[in-house]
Scaffold this motif. Structure first.
Motif, mmCIF file in Angstrom:
data_model
loop_
_atom_site.group_PDB
_atom_site.id
_atom_site.type_symbol
_atom_site.label_atom_id
_atom_site.label_comp_id
_atom_site.label_asym_id
_atom_site.label_seq_id
_atom_site.Cartn_x
_atom_site.Cartn_y
_atom_site.Cartn_z
ATOM 1 N N ALA A 130 -2.041 9.087 10.393
ATOM 2 C CA ALA A 130 -1.021 8.070 10.683
ATOM 3 C C ALA A 130 -1.663 6.700 10.789
ATOM 4 N N LYS A 131 -2.818 6.628 11.420
ATOM 5 C CA LYS A 131 -3.460 5.308 11.563
ATOM 6 C C LYS A 131 -3.847 4.754 10.194
ATOM 7 N N THR A 132 -4.302 5.629 9.296
ATOM 8 C CA THR A 132 -4.623 5.187 7.926
ATOM 9 C C THR A 132 -3.381 4.576 7.274
ATOM 10 N N ILE A 133 -2.249 5.235 7.442
ATOM 11 C CA ILE A 133 -0.992 4.763 6.842
ATOM 12 C C ILE A 133 -0.556 3.443 7.484
ATOM 13 N N LEU A 134 -0.515 3.445 8.807
ATOM 14 C CA LEU A 134 0.078 2.316 9.539
ATOM 15 C C LEU A 134 -0.784 1.061 9.470
ATOM 16 N N SER A 135 -2.088 1.232 9.212
ATOM 17 C CA SER A 135 -2.924 0.033 9.104
ATOM 18 C C SER A 135 -2.545 -0.762 7.851
ATOM 19 N N GLN A 136 -1.949 -0.113 6.880
ATOM 20 C CA GLN A 136 -1.482 -0.823 5.678
ATOM 21 C C GLN A 136 0.016 -1.108 5.753
ATOM 22 N N ASN A 137 0.750 -0.215 6.394
ATOM 23 C CA ASN A 137 2.208 -0.299 6.387
ATOM 24 C C ASN A 137 2.720 0.114 7.761
ATOM 25 N N ILE A 138 3.008 -0.896 8.580
ATOM 26 C CA ILE A 138 3.371 -0.616 9.973
ATOM 27 C C ILE A 138 4.729 0.097 10.064
ATOM 28 N N LEU A 139 5.535 0.009 8.995
ATOM 29 C CA LEU A 139 6.791 0.764 8.975
ATOM 30 C C LEU A 139 6.637 2.020 8.109
ATOM 31 N N GLY A 140 5.461 2.612 8.171
ATOM 32 C CA GLY A 140 5.182 3.819 7.377
ATOM 33 C C GLY A 140 6.134 4.964 7.691
ATOM 34 N N GLY A 141 6.659 4.989 8.913
ATOM 35 C CA GLY A 141 7.610 6.044 9.289
ATOM 36 C C GLY A 141 8.916 5.885 8.524
ATOM 37 N N MET A 142 9.441 4.655 8.476
ATOM 38 C CA MET A 142 10.688 4.436 7.738
ATOM 39 C C MET A 142 10.452 4.587 6.239
ATOM 40 N N CYS A 143 9.330 4.033 5.764
ATOM 41 C CA CYS A 143 9.079 4.119 4.313
ATOM 42 C C CYS A 143 8.962 5.582 3.873
ATOM 43 N N ALA A 144 8.425 6.436 4.746
ATOM 44 C CA ALA A 144 8.329 7.859 4.405
ATOM 45 C C ALA A 144 9.718 8.450 4.181
ATOM 46 N N ARG A 145 10.720 7.853 4.805
ATOM 47 C CA ARG A 145 12.093 8.364 4.683
ATOM 48 C C ARG A 145 12.856 7.722 3.537
ATOM 49 N N VAL A 146 12.570 6.443 3.243
ATOM 50 C CA VAL A 146 13.452 5.728 2.313
ATOM 51 C C VAL A 146 12.803 5.325 0.999
ATOM 52 N N CYS A 147 11.486 5.392 0.890
ATOM 53 C CA CYS A 147 10.855 4.956 -0.361
ATOM 54 C C CYS A 147 11.348 5.808 -1.521
ATOM 55 N N PRO A 148 11.668 5.184 -2.642
ATOM 56 C CA PRO A 148 11.946 5.993 -3.837
ATOM 57 C C PRO A 148 10.618 6.494 -4.416
ATOM 58 N N THR A 149 10.014 7.454 -3.728
ATOM 59 C CA THR A 149 8.675 7.941 -4.114
ATOM 60 C C THR A 149 8.667 8.461 -5.550
ATOM 61 N N GLU A 150 9.868 8.910 -6.007
ATOM 62 C CA GLU A 150 9.959 9.455 -7.365
ATOM 63 C C GLU A 150 9.705 8.399 -8.442
#
Ligand SMILES: Cc1cc2nc3c(=O)[nH]c(=O)nc-3n(C[C@H](O)[C@H](O)[C@H](O)COP(=O)(O)OP(=O)(O)OC[C@H]3O[C@@H](n4cnc5c(N)ncnc54)[C@H](O)[C@@H]3O)c2cc1C
Ligand code: SF4
Length: 447
Positions: free
Chosen positions: A78-98
């Motif tokens: 999580a720290k790896t993710i959040l150091s680049q993207n502090i809203l990594g939790g929301m992006c994990a839910r809404v990013c069009p990863t596809e």
């Protein structure tokens, strides 16, 4: 039993039972259990020069965080993710990863099944946030003060990074709640359980950020006043204007903009209170159109149709989003443009004309058709609204350099309101973060 049913004529609340509504609006991508996350992480090849990282607008070190999950340290992931993207939790839910990281994953290319990066990201960030931990601390106080206008993803990300560098941030928002479209726009089945509000509270744990809601730039405060009171200003005001349909009869009762419908739905304590038509028509081709259509269907509308003026391949909504819509029973009619809204006072039918497109130019074919509609949503794009005078525009957005500097010294902008970008949550986060770094180095004499 609900009072209304999907067959009740007109626009009515409570078409489905409370149980059906709760099932319908459940998490779109349910969270992984720890063993599922371990199995998913095992599929990663930990590529050197990983294409998934290049495709991520916030440049998260994806193989590193997946390795950290694999080795049983999700909080480090999580720290790896959040150091680049502090809203990594929301992006994990809404990013069009596809269309981002998962589209280019080598496992997608080889087997048509990518590593589920988004769900792994959610597993890591949920683990850390669930433990109530905030993994960053503020640097020593710099004595500098920055005003951040707009508490959406761009403003929140900018505010957090500035606070981390030791600056004092005042975060202003016109709305009664912080979060921007995370709170008022994202589809309810992507952000369940008040996640947007919880994430804001968690982010503010960094300290040094004062939030002032119900404070609108242009109404309650001017840019000049902010420039006078603060050492720098960041604008993350999004796009709050709505385009007009330019079809006869669009002022009829039952015609409204999709974004307001979605905002009401997101703020409803009880989904059974949200009125929805029996026959719903949504005009547009982006995520907003899909979200309004899918949520209408999930609220119990009998027939929901999206009409888009160009081909399916030109829709802003990804193939995944289109498939989601059709899997819920939404019909998509491409290559048709609105001509008129018919009805006596309230909308009863929407009329469309088929289109053809040659070299990007759209031409009406002259052949028209009508669809029954007692509710019609406009989802044809949002526009910049209330940008302060004196800022140069590029097209219909605030002109900015690569790191968000506007044409006015001491004023930065990012997210949907700024030129460039692609109107995604993750891009707004990246732009807010990068502007904060530029503001920091300017304030500390680095520029
Ligand atoms: C319906 C809908 C669904 C979407 N779904 C997705 C999705 O699934 N995935 C995805 O990646 N993206 C999605 N997006 C796009 C995404 O939400 C935006 O790109 C993102 O929120 C932009 O962030 P922002 O901070 O620039 O602006 P916003 O989130 O719009 O925040 C701007 C903030 O500024 C405030 N503000 C505006 N004017 C003023 C003013 N004058 N004074 C003070 N405050 C002001 C607003 O109240 C708001 O809180 C969706 C958008 C919509 C409309
Ligand atoms: S491209 Fe796929 S397999 Fe390679 S590092 Fe990224 S997630 Fe792992």
């Amino acid at each position: 039993m609900p009072d209304a049913t999907p067959l009740t004529p007109g626009i009515a609340p409570g078409r489905l039972s409370a149980d059906a509504l709760s099932d319908n609006f459940d998490d779109l991508h349910p969270a992984y259990a720890p063993h599922e996350a371990a199995v998913a992480a095992d599929r990663c090849y930990f590529c050197h020069d990983a294409p998934c990282v290049t495709a991520c607008p916030t440049d998260i070190d994806i193989p590193l965080f997946i390795r950290q999950i694999q080795t049983g340290t999700p909080e480090a992931a999580a720290k790896t993710i959040l150091s680049q993207n502090i809203l990594g939790g929301m992006c994990a839910r809404v990013c069009p990863t596809e269309t981002l990281c998962e589209e280019v994953c080598v496992r997608e290319a080889a087997e048509g099944k990518p590593v589920e990066i988004g769900r792994l990201q959610r597993f890591a960030t949920d683990t850390l946030m669930g433990a109530g931990k905030h993994p960053f601390t503020r640097a020593a106080d710099t004595g500098k003060r920055v005003a951040v206008v707009g508490a959406g993803p761009a403003g929140l990300s900018c505010a957090h990074r500035l606070a981390m560098h030791g600056h004092h941030v005042t975060l202003l928002d016109a709305r009664p709640k912080a979060g921007g479209l995370n709170e008022f726009g994202i589809a309810a089945y992507k952000s369940t359980d008040e996640f947007a509000a919880k994430e804001v509270d968690w982010l503010l744990q960094i300290g040094g950020i004062t939030v002032e809601t119900n404070k609108q730039l242009g109404r309650d405060v001017t840019l000049e006043a902010l420039q006078g009171d603060y050492d720098a200003v960041f604008l993350g005001i999004g796009l709050t204007g709505v385009n007009a349909l330019r079809a006869d009869g669009e002022d009829k009762e039952g015609v409204s903009d999709a974004v307001s419908f979605i905002a009401d739905l997101r703020q409803a304590g009880d989904l059974a209170q949200i009125p929805v038509g029996r026959n719903v028509v949504v005009i547009g081709g982006g995520m907003t159109a899909v979200d309004a259509a899918v949520q209408s269907k999930l609220l119990g509308a009998e027939n929901v149709t999206i009409v888009y003026r160009r081909g399916l391949d030109q829709m802003g909504a990804s193939k995944f989003e289109q498939d989601l819509a059709t899997s819920k029973g939404v019909r998509i009619i491409p290559n048709a443009q609105p001509v008129a809204v018919h009805g006596n006072g309230a909308v009863a039918e929407a009329e469309f004309e088929y289109t053809t497109s040659k070299d990007g130019t759209l031409t009406g074919s002259g052949e028209t058709f009508r669809i029954k509609a007692d509710q019609l949503f406009k989802a044809i794009g949002q526009t910049l609204n209330g940008a302060p005078d004196g800022l140069e525009l590029e097209g219909r957005k605030i002109a900015v350099s690569g790191t968000g500097a506007t044409s006015v010294a001491g004023v930065w902008a990012g997210g949907d309101c700024a030129s460039g970008g692609d109107d995604l949550t993750v891009t707004a986060v990246a732009e807010g973060r990068d502007a904060a770094e530029d503001i920091h180095s300017t304030l500390m004499g680095g520029n």
